[in-house]
Enzyme design. Sequence first.
Site, PDB file in Angstrom:
ATOM      1  N   GLU A   1       0.851  -1.195   0.000  1.00 29.16           N
ATOM      2  CA  GLU A   1       0.000   0.000   0.000  1.00 29.16           C
ATOM      3  C   GLU A   1       0.885   1.243   0.000  1.00 29.16           C
ATOM      4  OE1 GLU A   1      -3.668   1.807   2.719  1.00 29.16           O
ATOM      5  OE2 GLU A   1      -2.223   0.443   3.606  1.00 29.16           O
TER       6      GLU A   1
ATOM      7  N   LYS B   1     -10.453   2.171  -1.619  1.00 33.16           N
ATOM      8  CA  LYS B   1     -10.549   1.599  -0.279  1.00 33.16           C
ATOM      9  C   LYS B   1     -11.845   2.009   0.434  1.00 33.16           C
ATOM     10  CE  LYS B   1      -7.614   1.158   3.856  1.00 33.16           C
ATOM     11  NZ  LYS B   1      -6.409   1.725   4.512  1.00 33.16           N
TER      12      LYS B   1
ATOM     13  N   CYS C   1      -5.388  -3.232   3.114  1.00 33.40           N
ATOM     14  CA  CYS C   1      -4.964  -3.027   4.492  1.00 33.40           C
ATOM     15  C   CYS C   1      -6.088  -3.166   5.528  1.00 33.40           C
ATOM     16  CB  CYS C   1      -4.272  -1.670   4.613  1.00 33.40           C
ATOM     17  SG  CYS C   1      -3.218  -1.533   6.095  1.00 33.40           S
TER      18      CYS C   1
END
Length: 263
Positions: free
Chosen positions: A40, A111, A148
């Site tokens: 990331e 995300k 993540c």
Amino acid sequence: MKVALGQFAVQPDWHENLDICFDLIKRAAGKEADLLVLPEGILAQDMADPDLIPKTAQPLDGAFITRLAAETLKYPTLTIAGCLPIPDGKDRFYNTLLVIKNGQIIAQYRKLHLYDAFSHQESRSITAGDSLPPLVEIAGFKVGLMICYDLRFPELARRLVLEGADALILPAAWVKGSGKEAHWDILVKARALENTCYMIAVGECGQRNIGNSMVVDPLGVAIARAGEEPALIMAELFHKRIAHARDILPVLHNRRFLPPKFI
């Protein structure tokens, strides 16, 4: 499917990170990988500068992504995935996972779950996505996309697997802290085991983040793993392993609850 996990410490200068990515692409292709997953935030990171994102973020047609995509033309059998901030047109940014092959962005995911936890506030500069991640076909495998902090939300992984994902990829910058390494280890293995799928989790290493990239098979076994230093690790994924896991542990068949409705 052969997968490569390119773990490295992201630098403040995006030119340095681009050179690192080029090297990892070349090395992964040399090992005949079908997929290279990068961490990331591969554009730039600096612990001393919390405002680095607005200073360095680039659009999809910016120099970093354009040059990264062009590099994949040299290795036509390799697909790469990694995420970085993309401007949202409103002075904010999307933490965006890009999948690139043959010079083209073939999939992207913004995300959903922002890291507003453990005294961090990702929402300070990042806008949450509002769409479920897609599935991408790579070397005969259907791969779902996550980023993540998404790892802490089992409903997202389950949704992707119910839609057909054989494997989930998770670029991350997992911050160090009390118990955080254990959280990573438990959650990556749990998402694989509870869904009888592969997890391909790639973490940034360095001063702030733990590294510890790993591939976990559908029965929760870590079949490849890195430590805290930069590394390129490899693993091979097999459909027969997924079939075996789902035969002896039919949790997807035995479940009693419908998938949650996405709002």
